[in-house]
Design a protein around this motif. Structure first.
Motif, PDB file in Angstrom:
ATOM      1  N   GLY A  56       3.245  22.099   9.274  1.00 46.92           N
ATOM      2  CA  GLY A  56       4.394  22.920   8.900  1.00 46.92           C
ATOM      3  C   GLY A  56       5.131  22.458   7.660  1.00 46.92           C
ATOM      4  O   GLY A  56       6.244  22.905   7.393  1.00 46.92           O
ATOM      5  N   LYS A  57       4.521  21.586   6.888  1.00 44.67           N
ATOM      6  CA  LYS A  57       5.132  21.119   5.631  1.00 44.67           C
ATOM      7  C   LYS A  57       4.208  21.478   4.473  1.00 44.67           C
ATOM      8  O   LYS A  57       3.008  21.639   4.647  1.00 44.67           O
ATOM      9  CB  LYS A  57       5.329  19.599   5.661  1.00 44.67           C
ATOM     10  N   THR A  58       4.797  21.589   3.293  1.00 51.62           N
ATOM     11  CA  THR A  58       4.024  21.850   2.082  1.00 51.62           C
ATOM     12  C   THR A  58       4.685  21.145   0.912  1.00 51.62           C
ATOM     13  O   THR A  58       5.830  20.675   1.037  1.00 51.62           O
ATOM     14  CB  THR A  58       3.883  23.371   1.824  1.00 51.62           C
ATOM     15  N   SER A  59       4.004  21.064  -0.198  1.00 48.91           N
ATOM     16  CA  SER A  59       4.529  20.371  -1.376  1.00 48.91           C
ATOM     17  C   SER A  59       5.053  21.360  -2.401  1.00 48.91           C
ATOM     18  O   SER A  59       4.421  22.379  -2.682  1.00 48.91           O
ATOM     19  CB  SER A  59       3.436  19.520  -2.029  1.00 48.91           C
ATOM     20  N   LEU A  60       6.197  21.016  -2.986  1.00 48.07           N
ATOM     21  CA  LEU A  60       6.709  21.756  -4.126  1.00 48.07           C
ATOM     22  C   LEU A  60       5.987  21.283  -5.379  1.00 48.07           C
ATOM     23  O   LEU A  60       5.221  20.316  -5.332  1.00 48.07           O
ATOM     24  CB  LEU A  60       8.215  21.538  -4.258  1.00 48.07           C
ATOM     25  N   GLY A  61       6.261  21.913  -6.486  1.00 49.77           N
ATOM     26  CA  GLY A  61       5.603  21.561  -7.740  1.00 49.77           C
ATOM     27  C   GLY A  61       5.919  20.157  -8.225  1.00 49.77           C
ATOM     28  O   GLY A  61       5.168  19.601  -9.020  1.00 49.77           O
ATOM     29  N   ASP A  62       7.021  19.580  -7.753  1.00 51.60           N
ATOM     30  CA  ASP A  62       7.357  18.218  -8.153  1.00 51.60           C
ATOM     31  C   ASP A  62       6.860  17.178  -7.144  1.00 51.60           C
ATOM     32  O   ASP A  62       7.170  16.002  -7.254  1.00 51.60           O
ATOM     33  CB  ASP A  62       8.872  18.068  -8.358  1.00 51.60           C
ATOM     34  N   GLY A  63       6.105  17.627  -6.149  1.00 51.98           N
ATOM     35  CA  GLY A  63       5.541  16.716  -5.149  1.00 51.98           C
ATOM     36  C   GLY A  63       6.386  16.541  -3.904  1.00 51.98           C
ATOM     37  O   GLY A  63       5.927  15.968  -2.914  1.00 51.98           O
ATOM     38  N   THR A  64       7.612  17.024  -3.917  1.00 52.48           N
ATOM     39  CA  THR A  64       8.485  16.921  -2.747  1.00 52.48           C
ATOM     40  C   THR A  64       7.892  17.707  -1.585  1.00 52.48           C
ATOM     41  O   THR A  64       7.454  18.843  -1.751  1.00 52.48           O
ATOM     42  CB  THR A  64       9.892  17.481  -3.072  1.00 52.48           C
ATOM     43  N   ARG A  65       7.888  17.101  -0.393  1.00 52.97           N
ATOM     44  CA  ARG A  65       7.408  17.779   0.814  1.00 52.97           C
ATOM     45  C   ARG A  65       8.596  18.449   1.501  1.00 52.97           C
ATOM     46  O   ARG A  65       9.634  17.824   1.716  1.00 52.97           O
ATOM     47  CB  ARG A  65       6.750  16.787   1.785  1.00 52.97           C
ATOM     48  N   VAL A  66       8.417  19.728   1.826  1.00 52.77           N
ATOM     49  CA  VAL A  66       9.460  20.496   2.516  1.00 52.77           C
ATOM     50  C   VAL A  66       8.808  21.334   3.612  1.00 52.77           C
ATOM     51  O   VAL A  66       7.600  21.565   3.614  1.00 52.77           O
ATOM     52  CB  VAL A  66      10.238  21.423   1.536  1.00 52.77           C
ATOM     53  N   ALA A  67       9.648  21.813   4.526  1.00 55.66           N
ATOM     54  CA  ALA A  67       9.166  22.709   5.577  1.00 55.66           C
ATOM     55  C   ALA A  67       8.698  24.020   4.965  1.00 55.66           C
ATOM     56  O   ALA A  67       9.259  24.489   3.970  1.00 55.66           O
ATOM     57  CB  ALA A  67      10.278  22.972   6.589  1.00 55.66           C
ATOM     58  N   LYS A  68       7.697  24.617   5.567  1.00 52.15           N
ATOM     59  CA  LYS A  68       7.204  25.905   5.077  1.00 52.15           C
ATOM     60  C   LYS A  68       8.234  27.013   5.257  1.00 52.15           C
ATOM     61  O   LYS A  68       8.105  28.089   4.663  1.00 52.15           O
ATOM     62  CB  LYS A  68       5.896  26.274   5.779  1.00 52.15           C
ATOM     63  N   THR A  69       9.271  26.741   6.041  1.00 54.80           N
ATOM     64  CA  THR A  69      10.356  27.701   6.241  1.00 54.80           C
ATOM     65  C   THR A  69      11.503  27.473   5.255  1.00 54.80           C
ATOM     66  O   THR A  69      12.497  28.199   5.295  1.00 54.80           O
ATOM     67  CB  THR A  69      10.897  27.588   7.674  1.00 54.80           C
ATOM     68  N   HIS A  70      11.374  26.502   4.355  1.00 54.83           N
ATOM     69  CA  HIS A  70      12.413  26.201   3.361  1.00 54.83           C
ATOM     70  C   HIS A  70      12.670  27.449   2.516  1.00 54.83           C
ATOM     71  O   HIS A  70      11.730  28.165   2.141  1.00 54.83           O
ATOM     72  CB  HIS A  70      11.941  25.037   2.485  1.00 54.83           C
ATOM     73  N   PRO A  71      13.937  27.730   2.183  1.00 55.88           N
ATOM     74  CA  PRO A  71      14.243  28.933   1.392  1.00 55.88           C
ATOM     75  C   PRO A  71      13.477  29.031   0.075  1.00 55.88           C
ATOM     76  O   PRO A  71      13.153  30.120  -0.379  1.00 55.88           O
ATOM     77  CB  PRO A  71      15.755  28.820   1.139  1.00 55.88           C
ATOM     78  N   ARG A  72      13.141  27.906  -0.533  1.00 59.33           N
ATOM     79  CA  ARG A  72      12.384  27.932  -1.782  1.00 59.33           C
ATOM     80  C   ARG A  72      10.962  28.444  -1.532  1.00 59.33           C
ATOM     81  O   ARG A  72      10.427  29.244  -2.301  1.00 59.33           O
ATOM     82  CB  ARG A  72      12.363  26.527  -2.407  1.00 59.33           C
ATOM     83  N   ILE A  73      10.351  28.004  -0.427  1.00 62.27           N
ATOM     84  CA  ILE A  73       8.992  28.445  -0.077  1.00 62.27           C
ATOM     85  C   ILE A  73       9.015  29.933   0.280  1.00 62.27           C
ATOM     86  O   ILE A  73       8.137  30.700  -0.130  1.00 62.27           O
ATOM     87  CB  ILE A  73       8.427  27.614   1.101  1.00 62.27           C
ATOM     88  N   VAL A  74      10.042  30.329   1.036  1.00 64.21           N
ATOM     89  CA  VAL A  74      10.165  31.742   1.408  1.00 64.21           C
ATOM     90  C   VAL A  74      10.296  32.602   0.151  1.00 64.21           C
ATOM     91  O   VAL A  74       9.628  33.632   0.018  1.00 64.21           O
ATOM     92  CB  VAL A  74      11.370  31.958   2.353  1.00 64.21           C
ATOM     93  N   ALA A  75      11.115  32.160  -0.801  1.00 70.14           N
ATOM     94  CA  ALA A  75      11.347  32.952  -2.019  1.00 70.14           C
ATOM     95  C   ALA A  75      10.065  33.139  -2.816  1.00 70.14           C
ATOM     96  O   ALA A  75       9.703  34.267  -3.165  1.00 70.14           O
ATOM     97  CB  ALA A  75      12.427  32.286  -2.881  1.00 70.14           C
ATOM     98  N   TYR A  76       9.353  32.038  -3.094  1.00 71.07           N
ATOM     99  CA  TYR A  76       8.159  32.261  -3.917  1.00 71.07           C
ATOM    100  C   TYR A  76       7.001  32.826  -3.111  1.00 71.07           C
ATOM    101  O   TYR A  76       6.089  33.425  -3.670  1.00 71.07           O
ATOM    102  CB  TYR A  76       7.794  31.078  -4.812  1.00 71.07           C
TER     103      TYR A  76
END
Length: 194
Positions: free
Chosen positions: A15-35
Protein backbone atom coordinates in the motif's frame (compact mmCIF):
# COMPACT_ATOMS: atom_id res chain seq x y z
CA UNK A 1 15.05 9.54 -19.78
CA UNK A 2 12.58 6.87 -18.72
CA UNK A 3 13.56 3.23 -18.99
CA UNK A 4 11.14 0.51 -17.92
CA UNK A 5 12.72 -2.91 -17.98
CA UNK A 6 10.36 -4.48 -15.47
CA UNK A 7 6.66 -3.74 -15.29
CA UNK A 8 6.15 -5.02 -11.77
CA UNK A 9 8.43 -4.36 -8.81
CA UNK A 10 6.27 -5.58 -5.91
CA UNK A 11 7.24 -2.35 -4.15
CA UNK A 12 3.62 -1.28 -3.79
CA UNK A 13 2.23 -4.54 -2.45
CA UNK A 14 1.95 -3.10 1.06
CA UNK A 15 0.00 0.00 0.00
CA UNK A 16 2.96 2.37 -0.38
CA UNK A 17 4.53 3.90 -3.46
CA UNK A 18 7.39 6.26 -4.27
CA UNK A 19 7.11 9.88 -5.33
CA UNK A 20 9.46 11.31 -7.92
CA UNK A 21 11.88 12.39 -5.20
CA UNK A 22 12.03 8.88 -3.71
CA UNK A 23 9.78 9.60 -0.73
CA UNK A 24 7.53 6.65 0.16
CA UNK A 25 3.88 7.53 0.78
CA UNK A 26 0.58 5.69 1.07
CA UNK A 27 -1.19 5.02 -2.20
CA UNK A 28 -4.12 6.93 -0.70
CA UNK A 29 -1.98 10.09 -0.25
CA UNK A 30 -3.66 13.14 -1.85
CA UNK A 31 -0.68 13.61 -4.17
CA UNK A 32 -1.04 10.04 -5.51
CA UNK A 33 -4.80 10.48 -5.86
CA UNK A 34 -4.31 13.75 -7.79
CA UNK A 35 -1.87 12.44 -10.36
CA UNK A 36 -3.79 9.17 -10.59
CA UNK A 37 -6.85 11.11 -11.74
CA UNK A 38 -4.66 13.02 -14.21
CA UNK A 39 -3.59 9.63 -15.59
CA UNK A 40 -7.26 8.60 -15.85
CA UNK A 41 -7.96 11.82 -17.74
CA UNK A 42 -5.12 11.08 -20.14
CA UNK A 43 -6.55 7.62 -20.82
CA UNK A 44 -10.00 9.08 -21.39
CA UNK A 45 -8.51 11.49 -23.93
CA UNK A 46 -7.15 8.42 -25.72
CA UNK A 47 -10.76 7.21 -26.02
CA UNK A 48 -11.77 10.60 -27.40
CA UNK A 49 -8.96 10.43 -29.99
CA UNK A 50 -10.01 6.89 -30.95
CA UNK A 51 -13.46 8.34 -31.77
CA UNK A 52 -11.81 10.47 -34.47
CA UNK A 53 -12.60 14.09 -33.66
CA UNK A 54 -12.63 16.38 -36.72
CA UNK A 55 -9.89 18.57 -38.14
CA UNK A 56 -6.96 19.63 -35.98
CA UNK A 57 -8.56 18.38 -32.77
CA UNK A 58 -6.76 15.03 -32.82
CA UNK A 59 -3.38 16.77 -32.89
CA UNK A 60 -4.43 19.16 -30.13
CA UNK A 61 -5.54 16.26 -27.94
CA UNK A 62 -2.27 14.42 -28.52
CA UNK A 63 -0.36 17.53 -27.42
CA UNK A 64 -2.57 17.70 -24.33
CA UNK A 65 -1.86 14.05 -23.57
CA UNK A 66 1.84 14.88 -23.53
CA UNK A 67 1.15 17.93 -21.32
CA UNK A 68 -0.76 15.70 -18.90
CA UNK A 69 2.39 13.62 -18.43
CA UNK A 70 4.08 16.94 -17.55
CA UNK A 71 1.28 17.59 -15.04
CA UNK A 72 1.82 14.16 -13.50
CA UNK A 73 5.59 14.70 -13.38
CA UNK A 74 5.03 18.06 -11.70
CA UNK A 75 2.69 16.58 -9.09
CA UNK A 76 4.89 13.58 -8.31
CA UNK A 77 7.86 15.73 -7.19
CA UNK A 78 6.94 17.83 -4.14
CA UNK A 79 8.51 21.24 -3.59
CA UNK A 80 11.57 21.08 -1.38
CA UNK A 81 13.49 23.70 0.57
CA UNK A 82 16.70 21.81 -0.20
CA UNK A 83 18.20 22.24 -3.66
CA UNK A 84 17.19 19.29 -5.85
CA UNK A 85 19.70 17.05 -7.59
CA UNK A 86 17.97 17.95 -10.85
CA UNK A 87 15.46 20.57 -11.87
CA UNK A 88 11.97 19.03 -11.59
CA UNK A 89 9.64 19.35 -14.57
CA UNK A 90 7.00 21.99 -13.86
CA UNK A 91 3.93 23.04 -15.86
CA UNK A 92 4.32 26.56 -17.27
CA UNK A 93 2.08 29.46 -18.14
CA UNK A 94 2.91 28.86 -21.83
CA UNK A 95 1.09 25.52 -21.70
CA UNK A 96 -2.00 27.16 -20.22
CA UNK A 97 -1.87 29.99 -22.73
CA UNK A 98 -1.86 27.43 -25.56
CA UNK A 99 -5.14 26.05 -24.21
CA UNK A 100 -6.61 29.56 -24.13
CA UNK A 101 -5.64 30.12 -27.77
CA UNK A 102 -7.30 26.85 -28.77
CA UNK A 103 -10.44 27.73 -26.79
CA UNK A 104 -10.73 31.06 -28.60
CA UNK A 105 -10.04 29.49 -31.98
CA UNK A 106 -12.50 26.60 -31.55
CA UNK A 107 -15.24 28.67 -29.94
CA UNK A 108 -15.24 31.55 -32.45
CA UNK A 109 -17.40 29.88 -35.13
CA UNK A 110 -19.87 28.32 -32.66
CA UNK A 111 -23.30 29.78 -32.00
CA UNK A 112 -23.74 31.25 -28.51
CA UNK A 113 -25.46 28.92 -26.06
CA UNK A 114 -29.09 29.52 -25.08
CA UNK A 115 -29.25 26.55 -22.70
CA UNK A 116 -26.93 24.16 -20.92
CA UNK A 117 -25.59 21.35 -23.08
CA UNK A 118 -26.22 17.76 -22.05
CA UNK A 119 -23.14 15.49 -22.22
CA UNK A 120 -24.20 13.72 -25.40
CA UNK A 121 -24.01 13.82 -29.17
CA UNK A 122 -21.43 12.15 -31.38
CA UNK A 123 -19.13 9.45 -29.90
CA UNK A 124 -16.20 11.90 -29.94
CA UNK A 125 -18.28 14.61 -28.23
CA UNK A 126 -19.51 12.18 -25.56
CA UNK A 127 -15.93 11.02 -24.90
CA UNK A 128 -14.81 14.64 -24.57
CA UNK A 129 -17.63 15.36 -22.12
CA UNK A 130 -16.47 12.42 -19.98
CA UNK A 131 -12.91 13.77 -20.25
CA UNK A 132 -14.17 17.17 -19.11
CA UNK A 133 -15.74 15.74 -15.96
CA UNK A 134 -12.63 13.69 -15.16
CA UNK A 135 -10.58 16.87 -15.66
CA UNK A 136 -12.77 18.72 -13.14
CA UNK A 137 -12.26 15.87 -10.67
CA UNK A 138 -8.49 16.06 -11.20
CA UNK A 139 -8.57 19.79 -10.56
CA UNK A 140 -10.50 19.27 -7.31
CA UNK A 141 -7.99 16.60 -6.24
CA UNK A 142 -5.12 19.03 -6.87
CA UNK A 143 -6.86 21.71 -4.79
CA UNK A 144 -7.37 19.12 -2.05
CA UNK A 145 -3.63 18.43 -2.12
CA UNK A 146 -2.96 22.19 -1.98
CA UNK A 147 -4.81 22.36 1.35
CA UNK A 148 -1.97 20.45 2.99
CA UNK A 149 1.07 20.80 0.70
CA UNK A 150 2.68 23.31 -1.63
CA UNK A 151 1.87 22.88 -5.32
CA UNK A 152 2.77 24.63 -8.54
CA UNK A 153 -0.20 27.04 -8.98
CA UNK A 154 0.03 26.54 -12.75
CA UNK A 155 -1.20 22.93 -12.39
CA UNK A 156 -4.78 23.69 -11.26
CA UNK A 157 -4.87 26.67 -13.62
CA UNK A 158 -3.93 24.38 -16.53
CA UNK A 159 -6.58 21.81 -15.52
CA UNK A 160 -9.23 24.50 -15.12
CA UNK A 161 -8.55 25.82 -18.60
CA UNK A 162 -8.37 22.30 -20.03
CA UNK A 163 -11.87 21.46 -18.82
CA UNK A 164 -13.14 24.60 -20.58
CA UNK A 165 -11.37 23.56 -23.77
CA UNK A 166 -12.79 20.03 -23.61
CA UNK A 167 -16.32 21.48 -23.34
CA UNK A 168 -15.74 23.63 -26.44
CA UNK A 169 -14.19 20.73 -28.36
CA UNK A 170 -17.20 18.53 -27.52
CA UNK A 171 -19.38 21.19 -29.11
CA UNK A 172 -17.14 21.26 -32.18
CA UNK A 173 -17.48 17.47 -32.46
CA UNK A 174 -21.23 17.84 -32.40
CA UNK A 175 -21.11 19.10 -35.97
CA UNK A 176 -20.06 22.63 -35.06
CA UNK A 177 -22.61 22.60 -32.18
CA UNK A 178 -25.61 22.00 -34.47
CA UNK A 179 -25.87 18.54 -32.90
CA UNK A 180 -25.62 19.72 -29.27
CA UNK A 181 -28.22 18.12 -27.05
CA UNK A 182 -29.70 20.96 -25.01
CA UNK A 183 -31.13 20.80 -21.53
CA UNK A 184 -34.89 21.44 -21.37
CA UNK A 185 -35.60 22.48 -17.77
CA UNK A 186 -38.43 20.49 -16.20
CA UNK A 187 -39.05 18.49 -19.38
CA UNK A 188 -40.25 15.35 -17.58
CA UNK A 189 -42.37 17.13 -14.95
CA UNK A 190 -45.47 16.90 -17.13
CA UNK A 191 -48.07 14.23 -16.54
CA UNK A 192 -46.76 10.78 -17.51
CA UNK A 193 -48.13 9.37 -20.73
CA UNK A 194 -49.28 5.79 -20.89
Amino acid sequence: MVQLDRIYTKGGDQGKTSLGDGTRVAKTHPRIVAYGIVDELNSQLGVAIANQPPGALCGWLQTIQNDLFDVGADLCVPDSEEPPEYEPLRVTDDQTQQLELWIDQANAPLEPLTSFVLPAGTPAAAALHVSRTVCRRAEVAVWTLAESESINPEVPRYLNRLSDLLFVLARVCNHQAKGDVLWIPGQSRKQPKS
